[in-house]
Write an enzyme that holds these catalytic residues in place. Structure first.
Site, PDB file in Angstrom:
ATOM      1  N   THR A   1     -41.621  15.029 -14.769  1.00  0.00           N
ATOM      2  CA  THR A   1     -40.511  15.883 -15.221  1.00  0.00           C
ATOM      3  C   THR A   1     -39.985  17.051 -14.428  1.00  0.00           C
ATOM      4  OG1 THR A   1     -42.200  17.036 -16.593  1.00  0.00           O
ATOM      5  CG2 THR A   1     -40.783  15.407 -17.685  1.00  0.00           C
TER       6      THR A   1
ATOM      7  N   CYS B   1     -42.728  25.705 -19.046  1.00  0.00           N
ATOM      8  CA  CYS B   1     -42.851  24.163 -19.661  1.00  0.00           C
ATOM      9  C   CYS B   1     -44.240  23.472 -19.044  1.00  0.00           C
ATOM     10  CB  CYS B   1     -41.559  23.301 -18.865  1.00  0.00           C
ATOM     11  SG  CYS B   1     -41.718  21.492 -19.397  1.00  0.00           S
TER      12      CYS B   1
END
Length: 184
Positions: free
Chosen positions: A11, A169
């Site tokens: 990601t 994140c």
């Protein structure tokens, strides 16, 4: 473990366009369930003999399939990114095998940048910034603020925005690959 618990997460890819450059940055983390299994995955590729930058978020094997398909479409349509992206999205949506792929792509050339998805999306951003992946919203927000309130270069905006995303994140690390396309 459910299927969603074992899903591979590759990601955070960000594209920034400024000063005649397209800069694409991707982090290196690959996560399966709650375990980081790779720190230095390369999610950015130069395609079409260096005329197109592409990056992926999602399942790695699926993304490599899509890179190959995008490169074939670029070859078929004489490196016309718009046409290649639209045709890839149509195939991705219609083909029974491709429909099952879990990834998203960013692709850009000297003029355009697109987000390409299996839902048939080919989206050109309104501004000069777009991001995908779990850390994409963080990187996108940071890059937009940096573009609006600083004079940083496209490369510096991409690096700083990715640093911010990696600090927020859990699926994004700070092992970045950053590629540039355009005048230097």
């Amino acid at each position: 473990m459910s299927e969603s618990d074992t899903r591979i997460r590759s990601t955070t890819v960000l594209a920034v366009r400024a000063g005649g450059l397209l800069v694409m940055a991707g982090d290196g983390q690959v996560t399966v369930a709650g375990t980081i299994i790779k720190h230095r995955a390369r999610k950015i590729r130069l395609l079409a003999e260096g005329a197109v930058l592409a990056g992926f978020a999602g399942a790695s094997a699926d993304a490599f399939t899509l890179f190959g398909r995008l490169e074939a479409k670029l070859s078929e349509f004489n490196n016309n990114l718009t046409r290649a992206a639209v045709e890839l999205a149509k195939d991705w949506r219609m083909d029974k095998y491709l429909r099952r792929l879990e990834a998203m792509l960013l692709a850009g050339d000297s003029k355009q940048t697109y987000l390409i998805s299996g839902a048939g999306d080919v989206i050109e951003p309104d501004d000069d910034v777009i991001a995908i992946g779990a850390g994409g919203p963080y990187a996108l927000s940071a890059a937009r603020a940096l573009m609006k309130h600083t004079d940083l270069s496209a490369r510096d905006v991409a690096r700083e925005a990715m640093e911010i995303a990696s600090s927020i994140c859990i699926y994004t690390n700070s092992e970045f690959v950053i590629e540039e396309l355009g005048k230097k």
